[in-house]
Design an enzyme around this catalytic site. Structure first.
Site, PDB file in Angstrom:
ATOM      1  N   SER A   1     -14.449  -2.920  -9.302  1.00  8.45           N
ATOM      2  CA  SER A   1     -14.717  -4.359  -9.158  1.00  8.45           C
ATOM      3  C   SER A   1     -15.781  -4.739 -10.178  1.00  8.45           C
ATOM      4  O   SER A   1     -16.514  -3.869 -10.673  1.00  8.45           O
ATOM      5  CB  SER A   1     -15.256  -4.620  -7.746  1.00  8.45           C
ATOM      6  OG  SER A   1     -15.772  -5.925  -7.630  1.00  8.45           O
TER       7      SER A   1
ATOM      8  N   TYR B   1     -20.326  -2.461  -0.161  1.00  2.00           N
ATOM      9  CA  TYR B   1     -19.259  -2.643  -1.152  1.00  2.00           C
ATOM     10  C   TYR B   1     -19.761  -2.292  -2.548  1.00  2.00           C
ATOM     11  O   TYR B   1     -19.105  -1.591  -3.317  1.00  2.00           O
ATOM     12  CB  TYR B   1     -18.795  -4.100  -1.095  1.00  2.00           C
ATOM     13  CG  TYR B   1     -17.570  -4.437  -1.922  1.00  2.00           C
ATOM     14  CD1 TYR B   1     -16.293  -4.239  -1.409  1.00  2.00           C
ATOM     15  CD2 TYR B   1     -17.692  -4.966  -3.202  1.00  2.00           C
ATOM     16  CE1 TYR B   1     -15.163  -4.565  -2.163  1.00  2.00           C
ATOM     17  CE2 TYR B   1     -16.576  -5.290  -3.961  1.00  2.00           C
ATOM     18  CZ  TYR B   1     -15.306  -5.095  -3.426  1.00  2.00           C
ATOM     19  OH  TYR B   1     -14.194  -5.414  -4.177  1.00  2.00           O
TER      20      TYR B   1
HETATM   21  P1  NAD Z   1      -6.119  -6.838   0.319  1.00  2.00           P
HETATM   22  O1  NAD Z   1      -6.824  -6.922   1.631  1.00  2.00           O
HETATM   23  O2  NAD Z   1      -4.980  -7.742   0.047  1.00  2.00           O
HETATM   24  O3  NAD Z   1      -5.653  -5.354   0.041  1.00  2.00           O
HETATM   25  C1  NAD Z   1      -6.327  -4.231   0.537  1.00  2.00           C
HETATM   26  C2  NAD Z   1      -5.307  -3.181   0.812  1.00  2.00           C
HETATM   27  O4  NAD Z   1      -5.977  -2.032   1.349  1.00  2.00           O
HETATM   28  C3  NAD Z   1      -4.273  -3.633   1.848  1.00  2.00           C
HETATM   29  O5  NAD Z   1      -3.000  -3.137   1.483  1.00  2.00           O
HETATM   30  C4  NAD Z   1      -4.767  -2.955   3.120  1.00  2.00           C
HETATM   31  O6  NAD Z   1      -3.736  -2.725   4.037  1.00  2.00           O
HETATM   32  C5  NAD Z   1      -5.317  -1.663   2.541  1.00  2.00           C
HETATM   33  N1  NAD Z   1      -6.213  -0.973   3.435  1.00  2.00           N
HETATM   34  C6  NAD Z   1      -7.298  -1.447   4.089  1.00  2.00           C
HETATM   35  N2  NAD Z   1      -7.828  -0.482   4.872  1.00  2.00           N
HETATM   36  C7  NAD Z   1      -7.071   0.627   4.685  1.00  2.00           C
HETATM   37  C8  NAD Z   1      -7.100   1.941   5.223  1.00  2.00           C
HETATM   38  N3  NAD Z   1      -8.013   2.314   6.117  1.00  2.00           N
HETATM   39  N4  NAD Z   1      -6.145   2.810   4.825  1.00  2.00           N
HETATM   40  C9  NAD Z   1      -5.178   2.447   3.950  1.00  2.00           C
HETATM   41  N5  NAD Z   1      -5.104   1.220   3.409  1.00  2.00           N
HETATM   42  C10 NAD Z   1      -6.048   0.328   3.785  1.00  2.00           C
HETATM   43  O7  NAD Z   1      -7.258  -7.013  -0.798  1.00  2.00           O
HETATM   44  P2  NAD Z   1      -7.169  -7.001  -2.384  1.00  2.00           P
HETATM   45  O8  NAD Z   1      -7.942  -8.185  -2.791  1.00  2.00           O
HETATM   46  O9  NAD Z   1      -5.792  -6.819  -2.867  1.00  2.00           O
HETATM   47  O10 NAD Z   1      -8.056  -5.712  -2.735  1.00  2.00           O
HETATM   48  C11 NAD Z   1      -7.528  -4.526  -3.310  1.00  2.00           C
HETATM   49  C12 NAD Z   1      -8.628  -3.772  -4.044  1.00  2.00           C
HETATM   50  O11 NAD Z   1      -9.113  -4.593  -5.118  1.00  2.00           O
HETATM   51  C13 NAD Z   1      -9.853  -3.436  -3.173  1.00  2.00           C
HETATM   52  O12 NAD Z   1     -10.338  -2.159  -3.510  1.00  2.00           O
HETATM   53  C14 NAD Z   1     -10.846  -4.516  -3.560  1.00  2.00           C
HETATM   54  O13 NAD Z   1     -12.170  -4.092  -3.364  1.00  2.00           O
HETATM   55  C15 NAD Z   1     -10.515  -4.687  -5.035  1.00  2.00           C
HETATM   56  N6  NAD Z   1     -10.967  -5.956  -5.597  1.00  2.00           N
HETATM   57  C16 NAD Z   1     -10.469  -7.148  -5.145  1.00  2.00           C
HETATM   58  C17 NAD Z   1     -10.917  -8.345  -5.715  1.00  2.00           C
HETATM   59  C18 NAD Z   1     -10.395  -9.714  -5.287  1.00  2.00           C
HETATM   60  O14 NAD Z   1     -10.947 -10.731  -5.717  1.00  2.00           O
HETATM   61  N7  NAD Z   1      -9.341  -9.800  -4.487  1.00  2.00           N
HETATM   62  C19 NAD Z   1     -11.898  -8.308  -6.716  1.00  2.00           C
HETATM   63  C20 NAD Z   1     -12.381  -7.074  -7.144  1.00  2.00           C
HETATM   64  C21 NAD Z   1     -11.914  -5.900  -6.571  1.00  2.00           C
END
Ligand code: NAD
Length: 257
Positions: free
Chosen positions: A139, A152
């Protein structure tokens, strides 16, 4: 060598960025293994849909990324893991002196420790196959900090550090390890926060997006899951064979500030 015919295992890929990454790899001809902690019909249906759309093999394997043994079992059950994408992640926001211990433990386990376990399980497979890619979804918060996100930010900085070590341990092999650092990405999770934030600040949708969510993203645009997927496919390509141990920001200029 292209990613066609390779197998990509993507943790946390039944929604958001992980699903976007899975779709881009499948479009590029890679077989994909989807994952989350649930085991619903719709999870398996997502894999079937990707397979039908692209002609690759797509499967869904339930495994809880908060549990080390299940992280390792995911890779073992996948059978092949040429490309490992550690994407599963959760968030909780609270001042550090009020940060719930169970939330701290869960964030460190899912966002950081899982990448240790999956990488440990996947590297022997990559070595046996003579090729591999480890791609960790960190991130902008793996490179910078914000208040109230201690767990985080600790986890994401940790993932960036671990990525460098994996790169050094594999430096003389045809394996690379890199971290992708997204800024704000418009996933269903982020979309769902917009109505509440509109009420909280008494702002229009446009103002919430521009002045609250994207306050630190100079482009004033969200990154998309397709852009994240494309970045990961690039990191898995031959063109990226000498890119290892580093981070690629997809953040509209956030980290340039
Ligand atoms: P999201 O909630 O849509 O996706 C998260 C995924 O992780 C989902 O598929 C969820 O089911 C899965 N998950 C959660 N707990 C779990 C567990 N215990 N075991 C297995 N799977 C699990 O969120 P996202 O925004 O798509 O985030 C995905 C990644 O990207 C994360 O690591 C997040 O930190 C990172 N990220 C997101 C953003 C943003 O703005 N959306 C920005 C920077 C980084």
């Amino acid at each position: 060598m292209s990613v066609s015919g390779k197998t990509a295992v993507i943790t946390g890929s039944n929604s958001g960025i992980g699903l976007g990454i899975a779709r881009e790899f499948a479009k590029a001809g890679a077989n994909v293994v989807l994952n989350s902690f649930t085991d619903r019909d719709e999870d398996h249906a997502l894999a079937a849909e990707i397979a039908a759309e692209t002609g690759v093999t797509a499967t869904y394997i339930q495994a809880d990324m908060s549990k080390g043994d299940q992280c390792r079992a995911l890779v073992e059950r996948a059978g092949t893991c040429d490309i490992l994408i550690n994407n599963a992640g959760i968030q909780h926001v609270a001042p550090i002196d009020q940060f719930p211990v169970d939330k701290w433990d869960a964030i460190i386990a899912i966002n950081m420790n899982s990448a240790f376990h999956t990488t440990a399980a996947a590297l022997p497979m990559m070595r046996e196959g003579g090729w591999g890619r480890v791609i960790n979804i960190a991130s902008a918060h793996g490179l910078t900090a914000s208040p109230y996100k201690a767990a985080y930010i600790a986890a994401k900085h940790g993932v960036v550090g671990m990525t460098k070590t994996v790169a050094l341990e594999t430096a003389e092999e045809p394996i690379t390890a890199n971290a992708v650092c997204p800024g704000y990405v418009l996933t269903p999770l982020v979309e769902a926060q917009i109505p509440d934030t509109m009420k909280e600040y008494n702002m229009s949708r446009e103002d919430v997006i521009r002045n609250v969510m994207l306050a630190r993203q100079p482009s004033k645009e969200f990154a998309t899951v397709e852009q994240l997927g494309g970045t990961c496919v690039f990191l898995a390509s031959d063109a990226a064979a000498q890119i290892t141990g580093t981070t690629i920001s997809v953040d509209g200029g956030w980290t340039a500030l």
